[in-house]
Design a protein around this motif. Structure first.
Motif, PDB file in Angstrom:
ATOM      1  N   ARG A 114       0.843  -1.204   0.000  1.00 28.83           N
ATOM      2  CA  ARG A 114       0.000   0.000   0.000  1.00 28.83           C
ATOM      3  C   ARG A 114       0.868   1.239   0.000  1.00 28.83           C
ATOM      4  N   PHE A 115       0.293   2.316  -0.514  1.00 27.83           N
ATOM      5  CA  PHE A 115       0.885   3.638  -0.382  1.00 27.83           C
ATOM      6  C   PHE A 115      -0.131   4.441   0.406  1.00 27.83           C
ATOM      7  N   ALA A 116       0.329   5.088   1.494  1.00 22.42           N
ATOM      8  CA  ALA A 116      -0.619   5.703   2.436  1.00 22.42           C
ATOM      9  C   ALA A 116      -0.194   7.136   2.771  1.00 22.42           C
ATOM     10  N   PRO A 117      -0.387   8.055   1.842  1.00 25.32           N
ATOM     11  CA  PRO A 117       0.011   9.446   2.103  1.00 25.32           C
ATOM     12  C   PRO A 117      -0.995  10.195   2.963  1.00 25.32           C
ATOM     13  N   SER A 118      -0.517  11.256   3.582  1.00 26.44           N
ATOM     14  CA  SER A 118      -1.380  12.173   4.319  1.00 26.44           C
ATOM     15  C   SER A 118      -1.601  13.411   3.453  1.00 26.44           C
ATOM     16  N   PRO A 119      -2.836  13.825   3.258  1.00 25.74           N
ATOM     17  CA  PRO A 119      -3.102  14.986   2.402  1.00 25.74           C
ATOM     18  C   PRO A 119      -2.858  16.309   3.112  1.00 25.74           C
ATOM     19  N   THR A 120      -1.599  16.528   3.464  1.00 25.82           N
ATOM     20  CA  THR A 120      -1.210  17.764   4.145  1.00 25.82           C
ATOM     21  C   THR A 120      -0.377  18.665   3.244  1.00 25.82           C
ATOM     22  N   ARG A 140      -4.287   4.273   0.383  1.00 20.84           N
ATOM     23  CA  ARG A 140      -5.019   4.646   1.595  1.00 20.84           C
ATOM     24  C   ARG A 140      -4.725   6.113   1.908  1.00 20.84           C
ATOM     25  N   ILE A 141      -5.737   6.858   2.252  1.00 21.73           N
ATOM     26  CA  ILE A 141      -5.575   8.271   2.593  1.00 21.73           C
ATOM     27  C   ILE A 141      -5.570   8.401   4.113  1.00 21.73           C
ATOM     28  N   GLU A 142      -4.434   8.802   4.666  1.00 25.38           N
ATOM     29  CA  GLU A 142      -4.284   8.898   6.118  1.00 25.38           C
ATOM     30  C   GLU A 142      -4.520  10.352   6.547  1.00 25.38           C
ATOM     31  N   ASP A 143      -5.794  10.673   6.730  1.00 23.36           N
ATOM     32  CA  ASP A 143      -6.214  12.059   6.970  1.00 23.36           C
ATOM     33  C   ASP A 143      -6.788  12.256   8.365  1.00 23.36           C
ATOM     34  N   ILE A 144      -6.188  11.600   9.357  1.00 27.83           N
ATOM     35  CA  ILE A 144      -6.723  11.704  10.713  1.00 27.83           C
ATOM     36  C   ILE A 144      -6.410  13.052  11.369  1.00 27.83           C
ATOM     37  N   ASP A 145      -5.425  13.788  10.857  1.00 23.00           N
ATOM     38  CA  ASP A 145      -5.088  15.094  11.428  1.00 23.00           C
ATOM     39  C   ASP A 145      -5.955  16.163  10.766  1.00 23.00           C
ATOM     40  N   ALA A 146      -7.109  16.414  11.369  1.00 24.60           N
ATOM     41  CA  ALA A 146      -8.058  17.355  10.773  1.00 24.60           C
ATOM     42  C   ALA A 146      -7.531  18.776  10.742  1.00 24.60           C
ATOM     43  N   THR A 147      -6.501  19.081  11.528  1.00 22.78           N
ATOM     44  CA  THR A 147      -5.973  20.442  11.569  1.00 22.78           C
ATOM     45  C   THR A 147      -5.081  20.750  10.370  1.00 22.78           C
ATOM     46  N   ALA A 157      -7.333  15.340  -3.495  1.00 24.81           N
ATOM     47  CA  ALA A 157      -7.628  15.274  -4.926  1.00 24.81           C
ATOM     48  C   ALA A 157      -6.337  15.285  -5.746  1.00 24.81           C
ATOM     49  N   ALA A 158      -5.363  16.087  -5.306  1.00 24.28           N
ATOM     50  CA  ALA A 158      -4.094  16.165  -6.029  1.00 24.28           C
ATOM     51  C   ALA A 158      -3.326  14.852  -5.935  1.00 24.28           C
ATOM     52  N   ILE A 159      -3.424  14.148  -4.805  1.00 23.87           N
ATOM     53  CA  ILE A 159      -2.761  12.848  -4.658  1.00 23.87           C
ATOM     54  C   ILE A 159      -3.262  11.889  -5.727  1.00 23.87           C
ATOM     55  N   LEU A 160      -4.558  11.796  -5.884  1.00 25.72           N
ATOM     56  CA  LEU A 160      -5.138  10.894  -6.882  1.00 25.72           C
ATOM     57  C   LEU A 160      -4.676  11.276  -8.285  1.00 25.72           C
ATOM     58  N   GLU A 161      -4.660  12.563  -8.560  1.00 25.75           N
ATOM     59  CA  GLU A 161      -4.244  13.048  -9.881  1.00 25.75           C
ATOM     60  C   GLU A 161      -2.774  12.735 -10.140  1.00 25.75           C
ATOM     61  N   ASP A 162      -1.927  12.998  -9.160  1.00 27.97           N
ATOM     62  CA  ASP A 162      -0.484  12.787  -9.336  1.00 27.97           C
ATOM     63  C   ASP A 162      -0.144  11.311  -9.516  1.00 27.97           C
ATOM     64  N   THR A 220     -10.064   0.168  -6.469  1.00 30.97           N
ATOM     65  CA  THR A 220     -10.905   1.363  -6.454  1.00 30.97           C
ATOM     66  C   THR A 220     -11.414   1.757  -5.078  1.00 30.97           C
ATOM     67  N   LEU A 221     -11.493   0.823  -4.140  1.00 32.02           N
ATOM     68  CA  LEU A 221     -11.930   1.194  -2.800  1.00 32.02           C
ATOM     69  C   LEU A 221     -10.744   1.801  -2.042  1.00 32.02           C
ATOM     70  N   VAL A 222     -10.732   3.110  -1.926  1.00 31.29           N
ATOM     71  CA  VAL A 222      -9.662   3.814  -1.226  1.00 31.29           C
ATOM     72  C   VAL A 222     -10.138   4.100   0.194  1.00 31.29           C
ATOM     73  N   ARG A 223      -9.444   3.565   1.175  1.00 31.94           N
ATOM     74  CA  ARG A 223      -9.834   3.783   2.575  1.00 31.94           C
ATOM     75  C   ARG A 223      -9.360   5.160   3.028  1.00 31.94           C
ATOM     76  N   ARG A 224     -10.309   5.932   3.523  1.00 28.64           N
ATOM     77  CA  ARG A 224     -10.012   7.253   4.076  1.00 28.64           C
ATOM     78  C   ARG A 224     -10.163   7.149   5.584  1.00 28.64           C
ATOM     79  N   GLN A 225      -9.087   7.383   6.314  1.00 28.82           N
ATOM     80  CA  GLN A 225      -9.104   7.128   7.749  1.00 28.82           C
ATOM     81  C   GLN A 225     -10.127   7.973   8.501  1.00 28.82           C
ATOM     82  N   SER A 226     -10.375   9.169   8.039  1.00 25.66           N
ATOM     83  CA  SER A 226     -11.320  10.032   8.755  1.00 25.66           C
ATOM     84  C   SER A 226     -12.737   9.469   8.748  1.00 25.66           C
TER      85      SER A 226
END
Length: 277
Positions: free
Chosen positions: A4-10, A38-45, A53-58, A68-74
């Motif tokens: 898996r690749f699990a970036p944070s969208p920060t 997997r999108i590791e977006d637990i840091d809401a701040t 969206a840019a992660i998916l595009e890149d 196709t099922l991308v798990r979003r931690q939030s």
């Protein structure tokens, strides 16, 4: 094999992210296995929808394909809090009311942080502080964890890559080097360590492929796996890319992003060749 690749969208992805994603993708591809995003977006701040969206595009531009099922931690915070509740019921976590500033009192700015080890407050004091609405974090008690497991001597993990000092093979886990880590707090919710071991087990990840800057995280994650009865994946930590200045690519240093490379006319083929793929 399932990687898996699990970036944070920060922030936007850079060359270092591309290298790590391609490494995990090609490993699964070569073994006839599966690759997850997997999108590791637990840091809401700090996390932002535009970065997700840019992660998916890149990654699509790079030529990666994922299930196709991308798990979003939030979307699954309740699952992680259930893990904390299970640990709380076993006396393995405690409420810590100390701030980072209080813990660091007396430490010079250039000195490394000392792993914090604490203990639960007396019941009456804790009740009073809760009644006053004071903020607290749930910390994992190393002492209680050691007692529950009969020590940490049997905790090991397999490293097929290499840590920052060349560590490889069967590695003795040393969770005590991290101290009593925070598993959750109000401002950023659940901590990375807990969410990642939960999701890797849930998604049946067999190989965790990531930069060796996260090698030390494997020690405390191995402890959490043991406490929660989760399987331990094989780890493969890789080296970090560095720029012309010798510093590793990092969001905080405003490393050139994949979007900027694309705008400058760099093709995906160009970048993959540059990165050795």
């Amino acid at each position: 094999m399932l990687t898996r690749f699990a970036p944070s969208p920060t922030g936007f992805l850079h060359r270092g992210h591309a290298f790590s994603a391609l490494t995990a993708f090609r490993a699964a591809q070569s073994a006839g296995g599966r690759f997850l995003l997997r999108i590791e977006d637990i840091d809401a701040t700090r996390c932002r929808p535009e970065y997700e969206a840019a992660i998916l595009e890149d990654l699509a531009w790079l030529g990666l394909e994922w299930e196709t099922l991308v798990r979003r931690q939030s979307d699954h915070l309740a699952d992680y809090h259930a893990d904390i509740e299970a640990l709380r019921e076993r006396g393995l976590v405690y409420r810590c009311f100390k701030t980072r500033k209080e813990i660091d009192i007396g430490r010079a700015p250039h000195e490394p942080a000392i792993p914090y080890v604490g203990a639960p407050l007396p019941a009456d004091e804790e009740t009073q502080r809760l009644a006053r609405g004071e903020a607290f974090a749930w910390r994992l008690s190393l002492a209680a964890a050691s007692a529950a497991l009969g020590g940490f001597e049997d905790l090991t993990f397999v490293e097929q890559g290499a840590g920052p000092d060349g560590e490889t093979g069967v590695i003795q886990a040393l969770p005590e080097t991290a101290g009593d880590i925070v598993l959750a707090r109000k401002d950023v919710g659940v901590a990375y360590h807990l969410a990642v071991v939960h999701d890797d087990a849930l998604q049946s990840v067999t190989h965790v492929i990531r930069g060796h800057d996260l090698f030390e995280a494997a020690h405390i994650q191995r402890l959490l796996q043991a406490l929660l009865g989760l399987p331990t994946p094989t780890y493969l930590h890789h080296g970090l890319l560095v720029g012309p200045d010798g510093k590793r690519y990092a969001k905080r240093d405003k490393a050139q992003t994949l979007r900027e490379l694309r705008a400058a006319g760099v093709t995906a083929d160009d970048l993959r060749a540059e990165l050795g793929f």
